[in-house]
Every structure is written in structure tokens, then in C-alpha cells.
Design a protein around this motif. Structure first.
Motif, short mmCIF file in Angstrom:
data_model
loop_
_atom_site.label_atom_id
_atom_site.label_comp_id
_atom_site.label_asym_id
_atom_site.label_seq_id
_atom_site.Cartn_x
_atom_site.Cartn_y
_atom_site.Cartn_z
N VAL A 198 0.84 -1.21 0.00
CA VAL A 198 0.00 0.00 0.00
C VAL A 198 0.87 1.25 0.00
N ASN A 199 1.93 1.23 0.80
CA ASN A 199 2.84 2.38 0.85
C ASN A 199 3.47 2.64 -0.51
N LEU A 200 3.87 1.58 -1.18
CA LEU A 200 4.50 1.70 -2.49
C LEU A 200 3.51 2.30 -3.49
N ILE A 201 2.28 1.83 -3.46
CA ILE A 201 1.25 2.36 -4.35
C ILE A 201 1.00 3.84 -4.05
N GLY A 202 0.99 4.20 -2.77
CA GLY A 202 0.75 5.58 -2.38
C GLY A 202 1.83 6.53 -2.90
N VAL A 203 3.09 6.12 -2.76
CA VAL A 203 4.19 6.96 -3.25
C VAL A 203 4.13 7.08 -4.76
N TYR A 204 3.88 5.96 -5.44
CA TYR A 204 3.75 5.99 -6.90
C TYR A 204 2.62 6.94 -7.32
N PHE A 205 1.49 6.81 -6.66
CA PHE A 205 0.32 7.62 -7.01
C PHE A 205 0.61 9.11 -6.86
N GLN A 206 1.28 9.50 -5.77
CA GLN A 206 1.53 10.92 -5.53
C GLN A 206 2.54 11.50 -6.50
N ILE A 207 3.62 10.76 -6.77
CA ILE A 207 4.61 11.25 -7.73
C ILE A 207 3.97 11.37 -9.11
N ARG A 208 3.15 10.40 -9.46
CA ARG A 208 2.43 10.46 -10.73
C ARG A 208 1.53 11.69 -10.78
N THR A 302 6.16 -2.33 -7.75
CA THR A 302 4.79 -2.60 -7.31
C THR A 302 4.24 -3.86 -7.96
N ARG A 303 4.44 -3.97 -9.25
CA ARG A 303 3.94 -5.15 -9.96
C ARG A 303 4.64 -6.42 -9.47
N ALA A 304 5.93 -6.32 -9.16
CA ALA A 304 6.66 -7.48 -8.65
C ALA A 304 6.13 -7.89 -7.28
N GLU A 305 5.81 -6.91 -6.44
CA GLU A 305 5.28 -7.22 -5.11
C GLU A 305 3.89 -7.84 -5.20
N ILE A 306 3.08 -7.33 -6.13
CA ILE A 306 1.75 -7.93 -6.34
C ILE A 306 1.89 -9.39 -6.74
N ALA A 307 2.82 -9.66 -7.64
CA ALA A 307 3.05 -11.04 -8.09
C ALA A 307 3.56 -11.90 -6.94
N ARG A 308 4.47 -11.36 -6.13
CA ARG A 308 5.03 -12.12 -5.01
C ARG A 308 3.95 -12.51 -4.01
N LEU A 309 2.96 -11.64 -3.86
CA LEU A 309 1.89 -11.89 -2.90
C LEU A 309 0.80 -12.80 -3.48
#
Length: 330
Positions: A198-208, A302-309
Motif C-alpha cells: 500500500v505504501n508503495l502504491i501511495g508513493v507511486y500515485f503521488q509522484i504520478r 509494485t507489480r513485482a510485489e503484487i506477483a510475489r503476494l
């Protein structure tokens, strides 16, 4: 009005009419009547593929997140002196600052009432105290917001590391509330911690979001000549004096040049200075290229973490939606 028996009247619970309730909630209703990207809702739906929260609890969680998000936007727009939110005038420009602040605070407490309902929705208690969970994240949100305001008003440019920490508090706080509430009420995968994702998605979203706010000069010229009104106003982050991610990079890329700092200090409202600053960030400091490279890195992680989970079609679709095409900034 008779005052002879006032003590009897004041001994009773105060009467609060539905008309009064609707009146003080009007700025909130106005704000939520014009929904944005619904990223938080999509995030909740996607994570529920893993967590399988009972539908009644999921509805309450989504409601709490929506209330807290809308209330924070109302306050944020006041603090930034914003003019537009999703293409419409911000709430405080219509209802005034005092009423909007009061309504936002009121909605925070209404959200806590919903938390009590969530806690008591069945005989099985959540896996951790919900009110303390939400309180901790709201504290994080206000810490992040406070730092961003401090940097802006004192014209102090943060480092990239400081920026990321601020974003993880401010943007990440609201995202974590929803997912942590779901983790506390889940029926599957209760042993898995999804907070880092979630933290990774949040940082990505804000920079985007920061990058998309600084739109190309071609779009800017179109706005000038065709009077196109964009969703948040052209490069409004510059008008607010905000140290967004591309701006932070641009300032640190050439610390001997104070042009960007001077522009932020002036809070420009007309396109001329904004277009110049965007050209400088794009061509001189290469801050757009740098931001795009960071986004590509974060998206891959983010995509790698989604796959790992275990994979998640909902989150993969969300990342597809948020993907930034570098060719649009060339």
C-alpha cells in the motif's frame, strides 16, 4: 421562549433536527457529489480479492474512507488556497472557510461513529482496535500535511528522501486506513501484511499526480487560446507554491539557480511563468525524464510485489490505469 422551566429543558438531550444536519453537511455533500478517480474505492475492491471482508463491513470501511478523504480534501483546499477541485469551485469558495472547516471536522467525528458501528457489527471482534488504528494514520496524515505546508510557507525545499517520507505519511495515511481496516476484519490471508505494498502504491500515485499536474506547454498554450478549463487548473501546484516531486528534483539539480524557488514564492496564477518553469524543468534540469524513470522503477517494484503476494487482477488493472506513457512527455 419561556425561561421559567429552563432547567427541565436543559436536562433533556438536545434536539438536533435533520434540517440542521443537512445544512451543516452541505459542503461535504457538495464535495462528494463530484467524485474523482475513485482510486481508493478501486484499491479496496482489489485488496478484497485477497482479504474477503464480509460485505456489510466492507461497505462501512468504504464509507469511512470516503468520509475521511472528503473531509481531508476540504481542509487541504483551504490550506492550499485552491480554486478548483475536479473542475468545480472548491467547497470553501462557495460556503466560506469557517463553515467548510467546521463541516470537515464534523465529518471526521461522523466517520468515528461509523467505526463504532463497524466494531459492533457482529459478535466477532476485529483483530485490532479500529479507533486506535485510524487515529494513528490520521496523525500521520496531519504530520505529512504539516511538513508540506511548513516547506511551502518557509520556502524550504526538502530532499527527495524527506519528500518520500512526507508523502508516505500524507498520501499513504488515507490509503493505509482502508487496507488496515480490511486487514483487521478479513476472513482470509489474515497472516499477510499488505502495508508495504500500500505504501508503495501511495508513493507511486503521488509522484504520478505531481507529474500530471505539470502538464506540457502544448497543453498550456491550448488552455490559453481555447480557454480550456482543466480539472484542477493548469499547473496549479505552482500556484500553490508546492514542492512537488519534479520541482524538488529541479531545484536540487542546480542549487545555484534560484529561478524555481522565486517562481514558487510568487505563486503565479497566469500561464506565462508556469509555462517557463515547466520548460525549465523539462529541458534544463531534465526533471520530467527523471520523474518518469522513478515512476517506471516504482511501477516495476509494485507489480513485482503484487506477483510475489500471489497476483491480483484488480491491482494489476489499477496499475494499468495509473501507468504513465513516457511518449506523452517527449
Amino acid at each position: 421562549m419561556q425561561y421559567d422551566n429552563l432547567l427541565d429543558l436543559l436536562s433533556k438531550e438536545p434536539v438536533w433536527s435533520s434540517d440542521h444536519e443537512q445544512s451543516i453537511l452541505e459542503p461535504f455533500k457538495y464535495t462528494v457529489s463530484n467524485p474523482g478517480k475513485e482510486i481508493r474505492g478501486k484499491l479496496i475492491e482489489a485488496f478484497n480479492l485477497w482479504l474477503n471482508v464480509p460485505s456489510d463491513k466492507l461497505r462501512l470501511i468504504a464509507k469511512v474512507v470516503n468520509m475521511l478523504h472528503a473531509a481531508s480534501l476540504m481542509v487541504d483546499d483551504i490550506e492550499d488556497d485552491s480554486q478548483l477541485r475536479r473542475g468545480n469551485p472548491v467547497a470553501h469558495k462557495i460556503y466560506g472557510v469557517p463553515q467548510t472547516i467546521n463541516t470537515a471536522n464534523y465529518v471526521y467525528f461522523l466517520a468515528y461513529q461509523e467505526l463504532f458501528a463497524l466494531r459492533g457489527s457482529d459478535t466477532t471482534p476485529p483483530q485490532q482496535p479500529l479507533d486506535s488504528l485510524v487515529t494513528a494514520e490520521l496523525l500521520s496524515l496531519h504530520r505529512g500535511q504539516g511538513l508540506e505546508i511548513l516547506w511551502r510557507d518557509s520556502l524550504q525545499c526538502p530532499s527527495e528522501e524527506e519528500y518520500i517520507t512526507m508523502v508516505n505519511n500524507k498520501t499513504g495515511g488515507l490509503l493505509r486506513i482502508g487496507i488496515k481496516l480490511m486487514m483487521a476484519c478479513c476472513t482470509t490471508n489474515a497472516d499477510i501484511d499488505y502495508v508495504a505494498l500500500v505504501n508503495l502504491i501511495g508513493v507511486y500515485f503521488q509522484i504520478r499526480d505531481d507529474l500530471m499536474n505539470l502538464q506540457s506547454t502544448e497543453v498550456a498554450h491550448s488552455c490559453v487560446h481555447l480557454h480550456v478549463h482543466l480539472k484542477k487548473g493548469f499547473a496549479e501546484d505552482l500556484s500553490e507554491g508546492k514542492f512537488s516531486f519534479p520541482v524538488v528534483h529541479g531545484i536540487h539539480a542546480n542549487k545555484s539557480n534560484r529561478q524555481i524557488l522565486n517562481v514558487l514564492q510568487k505563486r503565479p496564477t497566469t500561464p506565462t511563468l508556469k509555462i517557463y518553469t515547466i520548460d525549465y524543468l523539462k529541458h534544463t534540469t531534465k526533471s520530467f525524464d527523471y520523474t518518469l524513470s522513478v515512476l517506471a522503477n516504482l511501477e516495476a517494484q509494485t507489480r513485482a510485489e503484487i506477483a510475489r503476494l500471489g497476483g491480483n487482477k484488480g491491482l494489476e488493472a489499477l496499475m494499468d490505469l495509473l501507468h504513465v506513457d513516457p511518449s506523452k512527455f517527449s
